[in-house]
Design a protein around this motif. Sequence first.
Motif, PDB file in Angstrom:
ATOM      1  N   HIS A 105      34.118   4.688  40.859  1.00  0.00           N
ATOM      2  CA  HIS A 105      34.327   3.407  41.529  1.00  0.00           C
ATOM      3  C   HIS A 105      33.898   3.471  42.988  1.00  0.00           C
ATOM      4  CE1 HIS A 105      35.921  -0.575  42.064  1.00  0.00           C
ATOM      5  NE2 HIS A 105      36.728  -0.182  43.029  1.00  0.00           N
ATOM      6  N   ASN A 106      34.038   4.641  43.596  1.00  0.00           N
ATOM      7  CA  ASN A 106      33.705   4.801  45.013  1.00  0.00           C
ATOM      8  C   ASN A 106      32.312   5.387  45.231  1.00  0.00           C
ATOM      9  OD1 ASN A 106      36.223   3.827  45.954  1.00  0.00           O
ATOM     10  ND2 ASN A 106      37.163   5.820  45.550  1.00  0.00           N
ATOM     11  N   ALA A 107      31.548   5.543  44.166  1.00  0.00           N
ATOM     12  CA  ALA A 107      30.194   6.081  44.305  1.00  0.00           C
ATOM     13  C   ALA A 107      29.344   5.142  45.137  1.00  0.00           C
ATOM     14  CB  ALA A 107      29.560   6.288  42.932  1.00  0.00           C
ATOM     15  N   GLU A 108      28.695   5.670  46.158  1.00  0.00           N
ATOM     16  CA  GLU A 108      27.841   4.850  47.017  1.00  0.00           C
ATOM     17  C   GLU A 108      26.427   4.729  46.468  1.00  0.00           C
ATOM     18  OE1 GLU A 108      28.018   5.983  51.086  1.00  0.00           O
ATOM     19  OE2 GLU A 108      30.199   5.919  51.167  1.00  0.00           O
ATOM     20  N   ILE A 109      26.085   5.635  45.576  1.00  0.00           N
ATOM     21  CA  ILE A 109      24.768   5.582  44.956  1.00  0.00           C
ATOM     22  C   ILE A 109      24.857   4.720  43.681  1.00  0.00           C
ATOM     23  CG2 ILE A 109      23.657   7.640  45.879  1.00  0.00           C
ATOM     24  CD1 ILE A 109      25.734   7.904  42.752  1.00  0.00           C
ATOM     25  N   VAL A 110      23.719   4.266  43.202  1.00  0.00           N
ATOM     26  CA  VAL A 110      23.670   3.542  41.934  1.00  0.00           C
ATOM     27  C   VAL A 110      23.885   4.551  40.815  1.00  0.00           C
ATOM     28  CG1 VAL A 110      22.243   2.146  40.405  1.00  0.00           C
ATOM     29  CG2 VAL A 110      22.080   1.849  42.888  1.00  0.00           C
ATOM     30  N   THR A 111      24.744   4.214  39.857  1.00  0.00           N
ATOM     31  CA  THR A 111      24.998   5.104  38.725  1.00  0.00           C
ATOM     32  C   THR A 111      24.475   4.470  37.446  1.00  0.00           C
ATOM     33  OG1 THR A 111      27.250   4.181  38.536  1.00  0.00           O
ATOM     34  CG2 THR A 111      26.989   6.238  39.763  1.00  0.00           C
ATOM     35  N   ILE A 112      23.743   5.259  36.676  1.00  0.00           N
ATOM     36  CA  ILE A 112      23.183   4.802  35.405  1.00  0.00           C
ATOM     37  C   ILE A 112      23.647   5.740  34.302  1.00  0.00           C
ATOM     38  CG2 ILE A 112      21.091   4.351  34.081  1.00  0.00           C
ATOM     39  CD1 ILE A 112      19.610   3.880  36.695  1.00  0.00           C
ATOM     40  N   ALA A 113      24.309   5.199  33.282  1.00  0.00           N
ATOM     41  CA  ALA A 113      24.678   5.991  32.114  1.00  0.00           C
ATOM     42  C   ALA A 113      23.554   5.869  31.084  1.00  0.00           C
ATOM     43  CB  ALA A 113      25.993   5.502  31.527  1.00  0.00           C
ATOM     44  N   ALA A 114      22.908   6.985  30.770  1.00  0.00           N
ATOM     45  CA  ALA A 114      21.889   7.021  29.726  1.00  0.00           C
ATOM     46  C   ALA A 114      22.577   7.558  28.480  1.00  0.00           C
ATOM     47  CB  ALA A 114      20.725   7.915  30.144  1.00  0.00           C
ATOM     48  N   VAL A 115      22.992   6.653  27.610  1.00  0.00           N
ATOM     49  CA  VAL A 115      23.899   6.995  26.508  1.00  0.00           C
ATOM     50  C   VAL A 115      23.096   7.472  25.309  1.00  0.00           C
ATOM     51  CG1 VAL A 115      25.857   6.212  25.146  1.00  0.00           C
ATOM     52  CG2 VAL A 115      25.426   5.188  27.389  1.00  0.00           C
ATOM     53  N   ASN A 116      23.134   8.775  25.101  1.00  0.00           N
ATOM     54  CA  ASN A 116      22.317   9.423  24.077  1.00  0.00           C
ATOM     55  C   ASN A 116      22.991   9.515  22.716  1.00  0.00           C
ATOM     56  OD1 ASN A 116      23.909  11.337  25.812  1.00  0.00           O
ATOM     57  ND2 ASN A 116      23.465  12.689  24.065  1.00  0.00           N
ATOM     58  N   GLY A 117      24.289   9.228  22.643  1.00  0.00           N
ATOM     59  CA  GLY A 117      25.015   9.351  21.382  1.00  0.00           C
ATOM     60  C   GLY A 117      26.380   8.705  21.500  1.00  0.00           C
ATOM     61  N   ALA A 118      27.361   9.278  20.810  1.00  0.00           N
ATOM     62  CA  ALA A 118      28.703   8.699  20.814  1.00  0.00           C
ATOM     63  C   ALA A 118      29.327   8.733  22.209  1.00  0.00           C
ATOM     64  CB  ALA A 118      29.593   9.447  19.824  1.00  0.00           C
ATOM     65  N   ALA A 119      29.897   7.603  22.603  1.00  0.00           N
ATOM     66  CA  ALA A 119      30.651   7.492  23.846  1.00  0.00           C
ATOM     67  C   ALA A 119      31.966   6.808  23.477  1.00  0.00           C
ATOM     68  CB  ALA A 119      29.881   6.684  24.885  1.00  0.00           C
TER      69      ALA A 119
END
Length: 271
Positions: A105-119
């Motif tokens: 939540h406090n990440a200042e950078i852009v975060t991208i989840a590259a979802v390769n399988g089960a999440a």
Amino acid sequence: MKPAPKLIDASLTLKTGYAILRFERDDVRNALTGTNLINDLCDTIAWANNNTAISTLIITGAGKAFSSGGNVKEMRDKQGMFGGSQSEISDSYRNGIQRISRAMHNAEIVTIAAVNGAAVGAGFDLCSMADLRIGCEHARFGETFINLGIIPGDGGAWFLQRLVGYQRAAEMSFSGRIIDSDEALQLGILLECVATADLLSTAERYAQDYASKPPLALRQTKRLMKVAQRQELSDFLDVCADVQAQCHHTADHHRAVDAFINKTAPKFEGN
């Protein structure tokens, strides 16, 4: 650039303007508990926050799963963060899995989840905490806590309803059902769904685009989007006015304006 953190159960690949964090515990489906992945993720975000040369962090998993969340065998055996008295377990959550929620939540950078399988479980919540989610045909998602007689102890209910709205979040949380990548795309959980072979390159395409933008303005834009979620419009406009004044005094703003007028490619320096 400050030295990258030393990771135990994850690997970090540095690219120009962005980084790729890959969970490397396929033996336990990249479970966040019972591994060092909580520390690895939180340390990486803290490092990225302190490096203006990093604009985006891509998070993905090695093997068949993105992340299975909590280790169910540890729950059964009451080990690790799932053992002890009620107050001890409560403290374990605050000092364990909830660190991810705060860090993301406090990440200042852009975060991208590259979802390769089960999440699933906390793994799905981690996806919900990211700014963007790119999935593939093997991606599966589930807010599955109810199936184990527990609740999203990492704050997942807070993140999920902000992502898909209360009604959709409620249905997923009450049922604990697993959804495939097609439904995730329809619900707006995924920004894109691509072939597995194209997953990482697609995520990197976004990261490369963001890395080409003025670093300070990109971070300020993300901060403002977070602030907008909890402020009234009049208060938010005051913040925007002050931040915009700061932006007008940056060298990158002048570089951007000159490049726009002269039709050249700007080179930003983060100042």
